[in-house]
Write a protein that holds these residues in place. Structure first.
Motif, PDB file in Angstrom:
ATOM      1  N   ASN A 123      16.479  58.989  22.171  1.00  0.00           N
ATOM      2  CA  ASN A 123      17.255  59.431  21.016  1.00  0.00           C
ATOM      3  C   ASN A 123      16.513  59.298  19.147  1.00  0.00           C
ATOM      4  O   ASN A 123      17.072  60.240  18.330  1.00  0.00           O
ATOM      5  CB  ASN A 123      18.315  58.150  20.446  1.00  0.00           C
ATOM      6  CG  ASN A 123      19.427  58.043  21.642  1.00  0.00           C
ATOM      7  OD1 ASN A 123      19.501  58.765  22.185  1.00  0.00           O
ATOM      8  ND2 ASN A 123      20.157  57.063  21.494  1.00  0.00           N
ATOM      9  N   ILE A 124      15.441  59.038  19.118  1.00  0.00           N
ATOM     10  CA  ILE A 124      13.997  59.077  18.537  1.00  0.00           C
ATOM     11  C   ILE A 124      13.545  60.146  18.439  1.00  0.00           C
ATOM     12  O   ILE A 124      13.544  60.840  17.868  1.00  0.00           O
ATOM     13  CB  ILE A 124      13.350  57.968  18.412  1.00  0.00           C
ATOM     14  CG1 ILE A 124      14.056  56.732  18.111  1.00  0.00           C
ATOM     15  CG2 ILE A 124      12.468  58.004  17.156  1.00  0.00           C
ATOM     16  CD1 ILE A 124      13.512  54.979  18.566  1.00  0.00           C
ATOM     17  N   VAL A 125      14.069  60.315  19.414  1.00  0.00           N
ATOM     18  CA  VAL A 125      12.161  62.089  20.021  1.00  0.00           C
ATOM     19  C   VAL A 125      14.305  63.527  19.197  1.00  0.00           C
ATOM     20  O   VAL A 125      13.869  64.508  18.704  1.00  0.00           O
ATOM     21  CB  VAL A 125      12.714  62.263  21.381  1.00  0.00           C
ATOM     22  CG1 VAL A 125      11.837  63.416  21.336  1.00  0.00           C
ATOM     23  CG2 VAL A 125      11.769  61.107  22.291  1.00  0.00           C
ATOM     24  N   LEU A 126      14.976  63.412  20.169  1.00  0.00           N
ATOM     25  CA  LEU A 126      15.664  63.966  19.324  1.00  0.00           C
ATOM     26  C   LEU A 126      16.395  64.012  18.231  1.00  0.00           C
ATOM     27  O   LEU A 126      16.235  64.758  17.445  1.00  0.00           O
ATOM     28  CB  LEU A 126      17.137  64.118  19.934  1.00  0.00           C
ATOM     29  CG  LEU A 126      17.506  63.805  21.589  1.00  0.00           C
ATOM     30  CD1 LEU A 126      18.378  63.046  21.877  1.00  0.00           C
ATOM     31  CD2 LEU A 126      17.457  65.037  21.564  1.00  0.00           C
ATOM     32  N   SER A 127      16.061  62.691  17.447  1.00  0.00           N
ATOM     33  CA  SER A 127      16.060  62.816  15.957  1.00  0.00           C
ATOM     34  C   SER A 127      15.082  63.716  14.957  1.00  0.00           C
ATOM     35  O   SER A 127      15.048  64.431  13.960  1.00  0.00           O
ATOM     36  CB  SER A 127      16.330  62.174  15.139  1.00  0.00           C
ATOM     37  OG  SER A 127      14.958  60.554  15.485  1.00  0.00           O
ATOM     38  N   ASP A 128      13.825  63.914  16.013  1.00  0.00           N
ATOM     39  CA  ASP A 128      13.286  64.228  15.381  1.00  0.00           C
ATOM     40  C   ASP A 128      13.398  65.864  15.727  1.00  0.00           C
ATOM     41  O   ASP A 128      12.921  67.026  14.788  1.00  0.00           O
ATOM     42  CB  ASP A 128      11.769  63.539  15.990  1.00  0.00           C
ATOM     43  CG  ASP A 128      10.649  63.168  15.694  1.00  0.00           C
ATOM     44  OD1 ASP A 128      11.437  62.108  14.181  1.00  0.00           O
ATOM     45  OD2 ASP A 128       9.739  61.900  16.831  1.00  0.00           O
ATOM     46  N   ARG A 129      13.958  65.869  16.381  1.00  0.00           N
ATOM     47  CA  ARG A 129      14.043  67.271  17.133  1.00  0.00           C
ATOM     48  C   ARG A 129      15.125  68.292  16.224  1.00  0.00           C
ATOM     49  O   ARG A 129      14.914  69.496  15.702  1.00  0.00           O
ATOM     50  CB  ARG A 129      14.288  68.141  18.985  1.00  0.00           C
ATOM     51  CG  ARG A 129      14.661  69.557  19.266  1.00  0.00           C
ATOM     52  CD  ARG A 129      14.384  69.464  20.369  1.00  0.00           C
ATOM     53  NE  ARG A 129      14.993  70.453  20.464  1.00  0.00           N
ATOM     54  CZ  ARG A 129      14.748  71.786  20.096  1.00  0.00           C
ATOM     55  NH1 ARG A 129      13.892  72.499  19.606  1.00  0.00           N
ATOM     56  NH2 ARG A 129      15.492  72.694  20.559  1.00  0.00           N
ATOM     57  N   TYR A 130      16.741  67.904  16.217  1.00  0.00           N
ATOM     58  CA  TYR A 130      17.231  68.363  15.700  1.00  0.00           C
ATOM     59  C   TYR A 130      17.762  67.571  14.457  1.00  0.00           C
ATOM     60  O   TYR A 130      18.264  66.411  14.186  1.00  0.00           O
ATOM     61  CB  TYR A 130      18.363  67.650  16.152  1.00  0.00           C
ATOM     62  CG  TYR A 130      18.532  68.118  18.064  1.00  0.00           C
ATOM     63  CD1 TYR A 130      18.989  69.929  18.131  1.00  0.00           C
ATOM     64  CD2 TYR A 130      18.093  67.964  18.677  1.00  0.00           C
ATOM     65  CE1 TYR A 130      18.801  70.392  19.385  1.00  0.00           C
ATOM     66  CE2 TYR A 130      18.031  68.126  20.496  1.00  0.00           C
ATOM     67  CZ  TYR A 130      18.322  69.395  20.798  1.00  0.00           C
ATOM     68  OH  TYR A 130      18.046  70.572  21.628  1.00  0.00           O
ATOM     69  N   ALA A 131      17.573  68.713  13.145  1.00  0.00           N
ATOM     70  CA  ALA A 131      18.094  67.976  11.747  1.00  0.00           C
ATOM     71  C   ALA A 131      19.463  67.359  11.725  1.00  0.00           C
ATOM     72  O   ALA A 131      19.864  66.366  10.871  1.00  0.00           O
ATOM     73  CB  ALA A 131      18.033  68.787  10.652  1.00  0.00           C
ATOM     74  N   ALA A 132      20.418  67.684  12.670  1.00  0.00           N
ATOM     75  CA  ALA A 132      21.487  67.087  13.220  1.00  0.00           C
ATOM     76  C   ALA A 132      22.178  65.743  13.104  1.00  0.00           C
ATOM     77  O   ALA A 132      22.787  64.623  13.042  1.00  0.00           O
ATOM     78  CB  ALA A 132      22.375  67.390  13.768  1.00  0.00           C
ATOM     79  N   VAL A 133      20.963  65.034  14.170  1.00  0.00           N
ATOM     80  CA  VAL A 133      21.320  64.117  14.368  1.00  0.00           C
ATOM     81  C   VAL A 133      20.104  62.833  14.105  1.00  0.00           C
ATOM     82  O   VAL A 133      19.223  62.741  13.690  1.00  0.00           O
ATOM     83  CB  VAL A 133      20.107  64.063  15.946  1.00  0.00           C
ATOM     84  CG1 VAL A 133      20.406  62.813  16.862  1.00  0.00           C
ATOM     85  CG2 VAL A 133      21.058  65.001  17.086  1.00  0.00           C
TER      86      VAL A 133
END
Length: 283
Positions: free
Chosen positions: A62-72
């Motif tokens: 989830n932390i990786v995803l939040s770095d990739r997607y501004a919406a997350v």
């Protein structure tokens, strides 16, 4: 879970409208499709998604995803059905480190689940005791880090309420709320929030709609719990964050409001509840 795509951080396309406060984006059912899944959500006006963890692997993803997607916005936590997976001593240290990552929105999902059988060789009594210890430890982490908690309760509402009363400093949301009016009132009295999934749209869910009807509008949120619980008219399909619009429409109908009003109210509640959520919002 593998984060797909080019590696460039995707920006939010649309002006803020709706927030899906509970989606399992790290699920293998979204693997290699997240660019499209999040793009479809944005096209439907879902501009922010809270990515929920079930275990340590999800938490890191989830932390990786939040770095990739501004919406997350990411959460970290160990779900009650996964309390047997982490090592007896190492899991909490790893979770604590992840929880201190800048941008983490909450500890969750955590709680008690008495519906499913033990995930290991434990007796039912041992399994519930193990769940409770892990639950309490994570609630204390939430207190220590001033983070809210996303709560899972299944056939365990009374015990969950009892544990939460031991942690009066915790701000909690009872996710996928399907409890009774009395259980809703008890949670609200403690200052907690209720979050509704696509179950709100099911023809058989009049009891759930009744709790949504009596809940103060400043204490409710909407979610998908994707990839699970697709709302009407998507039943039988994989649930995606874009489908939170259907739950918002039903909640608006219950309160005799316009959908855009409910979208604004529930998203404002999400901002109030989740730590660091504004950092994931579009300008």
């Amino acid at each position: 879970m593998i984060v797909s795509g080019t590696g460039e951080k995707m920006e939010v396309k649309n002006k803020f409208f709706l927030t899906d406060t509970h989606a399992h984006l790290a699920s293998s059912r979204f693997e290699n499709e997240l660019d499209a899944v999040i793009g479809r959500a944005q096209d439907e006006g879902v501009a922010r998604i809270v990515a929920i963890a079930c275990d340590l692997e999800d938490s890191a993803a989830n932390i990786v995803l939040s770095d990739r997607y501004a919406a997350v916005a990411p959460t970290v936590g160990v779900h009650p059905l996964y309390v047997h997976e982490p090592g007896a001593t190492e899991w909490f240290e790893e979770l604590s480190t992840l929880a201190r990552t800048p941008g983490v929105a909450a500890i969750g999902e955590i709680g008690l689940d008495y519906h499913h059988p033990p995930g290991d060789a434990s007796t039912e009594k041992e399994w519930r005791s193990k769940q409770r210890k892990v639950f309490e430890k994570q609630l204390q982490l939430a207190v220590d880090l001033d983070l809210p908690a996303v709560i899972h309760q299944r056939q365990s509402a009374e015990d969950v309420a009892g544990v939460l009363r031991q942690f009066p400093k915790v701000r909690a949301v009872l996710h996928c709320f399907t409890g009774t009016v009395a259980e809703a009132e008890a949670a609200l009295e403690m200052g907690h929030f209720l979050s509704y999934t696509g179950i709100l749209t099911f023809p058989s869910a009049e009891d759930v709609r009744e709790t949504a009807r009596i809940a103060p509008l400043d204490r409710v949120m909407v979610e998908t719990d994707s990839p699970y619980l697709a709302p009407i008219p998507y039943r039988g399909k994989r649930c995606e964050p874009l489908m939170v619009t259907r739950t918002a429409e039903k909640l608006a109908e219950i309160h005799e409001m316009e959908t855009d009003e409910i979208a604004s109210v529930t998203s404002r509640n999400a901002e109030t509840f989740f730590k660091n959520l504004l950092a994931s919002a579009p300008v």
